[in-house]
Design a protein around this motif. Structure first.
Motif, PDB file in Angstrom:
ATOM      1  N   ALA A   1       0.824  -1.218   0.000  1.00 37.63           N
ATOM      2  CA  ALA A   1       0.000   0.000   0.000  1.00 37.63           C
ATOM      3  C   ALA A   1       0.851   1.258   0.000  1.00 37.63           C
ATOM      4  O   ALA A   1       0.476   2.277  -0.599  1.00 37.63           O
ATOM      5  CB  ALA A   1      -0.934  -0.007   1.203  1.00 37.63           C
TER       6      ALA A   1
ATOM      7  N   ARG B   1      -3.110  -0.749  -4.433  1.00 36.93           N
ATOM      8  CA  ARG B   1      -4.373  -0.812  -3.688  1.00 36.93           C
ATOM      9  C   ARG B   1      -4.521  -2.227  -3.110  1.00 36.93           C
ATOM     10  O   ARG B   1      -4.810  -3.173  -3.835  1.00 36.93           O
ATOM     11  CB  ARG B   1      -5.540  -0.469  -4.608  1.00 36.93           C
ATOM     12  N   THR B   2      -4.321  -2.341  -1.818  1.00 37.40           N
ATOM     13  CA  THR B   2      -4.203  -3.641  -1.166  1.00 37.40           C
ATOM     14  C   THR B   2      -5.220  -3.787  -0.043  1.00 37.40           C
ATOM     15  O   THR B   2      -5.452  -2.852   0.720  1.00 37.40           O
ATOM     16  CB  THR B   2      -2.789  -3.817  -0.577  1.00 37.40           C
TER      17      THR B   2
ATOM     18  N   LYS C   1      -9.552   1.095   6.976  1.00 36.45           N
ATOM     19  CA  LYS C   1      -8.242   1.576   6.548  1.00 36.45           C
ATOM     20  C   LYS C   1      -7.229   1.452   7.675  1.00 36.45           C
ATOM     21  O   LYS C   1      -7.481   1.832   8.815  1.00 36.45           O
ATOM     22  CB  LYS C   1      -8.324   3.033   6.095  1.00 36.45           C
TER      23      LYS C   1
ATOM     24  N   GLY D   1      -2.510   3.328   4.456  1.00 36.24           N
ATOM     25  CA  GLY D   1      -3.682   3.254   3.598  1.00 36.24           C
ATOM     26  C   GLY D   1      -4.069   1.848   3.190  1.00 36.24           C
ATOM     27  O   GLY D   1      -4.943   1.671   2.335  1.00 36.24           O
TER      28      GLY D   1
ATOM     29  N   GLY E   1      -6.035  -1.460   3.137  1.00 34.77           N
ATOM     30  CA  GLY E   1      -7.363  -1.847   3.566  1.00 34.77           C
ATOM     31  C   GLY E   1      -7.320  -3.169   4.305  1.00 34.77           C
ATOM     32  O   GLY E   1      -6.425  -3.986   4.075  1.00 34.77           O
TER      33      GLY E   1
ATOM     34  N   SER F   1     -11.562  -1.779  -7.379  1.00 30.91           N
ATOM     35  CA  SER F   1     -10.899  -0.868  -6.429  1.00 30.91           C
ATOM     36  C   SER F   1      -9.694  -1.496  -5.738  1.00 30.91           C
ATOM     37  O   SER F   1      -9.137  -0.907  -4.810  1.00 30.91           O
ATOM     38  CB  SER F   1     -11.903  -0.423  -5.356  1.00 30.91           C
ATOM     39  N   THR F   2      -9.283  -2.694  -6.191  1.00 33.52           N
ATOM     40  CA  THR F   2      -8.226  -3.436  -5.499  1.00 33.52           C
ATOM     41  C   THR F   2      -7.239  -4.032  -6.493  1.00 33.52           C
ATOM     42  O   THR F   2      -7.650  -4.607  -7.503  1.00 33.52           O
ATOM     43  CB  THR F   2      -8.833  -4.575  -4.651  1.00 33.52           C
ATOM     44  N   ASP F   3      -5.945  -3.878  -6.201  1.00 31.04           N
ATOM     45  CA  ASP F   3      -4.909  -4.514  -7.019  1.00 31.04           C
ATOM     46  C   ASP F   3      -4.508  -5.866  -6.448  1.00 31.04           C
ATOM     47  O   ASP F   3      -4.319  -6.829  -7.186  1.00 31.04           O
ATOM     48  CB  ASP F   3      -3.668  -3.620  -7.108  1.00 31.04           C
TER      49      ASP F   3
END
Length: 252
Positions: free
Chosen positions: A27, A32-33, A73, A77, A79, A111-113
């Protein structure tokens, strides 16, 4: 979205700490994790993040919120989805309920990698469900002989249930890279001889007092003690996990 199930043959190998710290390391570079606490017995991800989650998996199972709405969060950052007591209820659900749940997981893609499932140790059906659902399995082992043999049992079971599984090995709590490579070589040889499958070496994290200090303080060592050996190693592992296939470039 890349999904990774972090598992181990036995408890006490640092699996949850690694899941949370590697997630935070990802992150920090803009990846985006989300770290999903799928450990029924302990559910410690929330503790390591240092803040109480307003919603957890139990709220999702009770249909009080969606999986996306249960994301809190944490540091850097990252998640995270707190486990609460939702996993046993979820895993006792019928096939249709489970399918609806994993559909919600797929809805996180936009919204997530990287989505990291922090599973429980062992090979219960609820653990296997997450191992089979993930794109990759990240198997954590330590230099202890019992850990290596339990890791082998895990690999054997994973391939029995998912013949095309991708299994990556992370060796934790080692003195140096040479000890880590030695542990992996032993495990790799056993797997090739008896399972006739390949496993990949992902990396290592050195034994470091910073890990214990931060766990006791309910903090992440990559955030609180970024110059420690363990933090440097966790960042290196995060870089390998990101790779070229995730669709973004790590910050230098």
């Amino acid at each position: 979205m890349k999904t990774i199930a972090v598992t181990s043959g036995k408890g006490g190998v640092g699996k949850t700490s690694l899941s949370a710290n590697i997630g935070a390391a990802l992150a920090a570079t803009g990846v985006r994790t989300i770290v999903f606490d799928a450990d029924l017995a302990l559910a410690n991800v929330e503790l390591l993040m240092g803040a109480a989650a307003e919603r957890n998996l139990m709220h999702v199972v009770a249909e009080e919120c969606s999986l996306a709405e249960a994301v809190s969060k944490g540091p850097n950052g990252v998640g995270y989805i707190a486990g609460g007591s939702g996993i046993p209820t979820l895993m006792r659900s019928g096939p249709k309920r489970l399918e609806l749940f994993f559909e919600q997981v797929r809805e996180l893609e936009s919204s997530t990698d990287v989505l990291i499932f922090d599973t429980a140790a062992g090979l219960e059906n609820r653990v296997l469900a997450f191992l089979k659902a993930a794109d990759e399995v990240l198997l954590v082992a330590t230099p202890e002989p019992a850990s290596v043999m339990d890791a082998y049992a895990t690999v054997k079971t994973v391939y029995r249930h998912k013949p095309d599984a991708v299994v990556n090995v992370l060796v934790n709590a080692v003195v140096d890279r040479y000890e880590a490579q030695s542990v992996f070589t032993v495990l790799e040889r056993i797997v090739k001889q008896f399972v006739h499958k390949e496993i990949e070496y992902l990396g290592f994290v050195r034994k470091d007092d910073a890990v214990g200090r931060c766990a006791r303080n309910r903090s992440l060592f990559v955030v609180t003690e970024p110059k420690s050996h363990a933090s440097a190693d966790a960042r290196s592992v995060a870089k390998h996990i990101a790779g070229p296939g995730v669709g973004f470039k790590l910050a230098c």
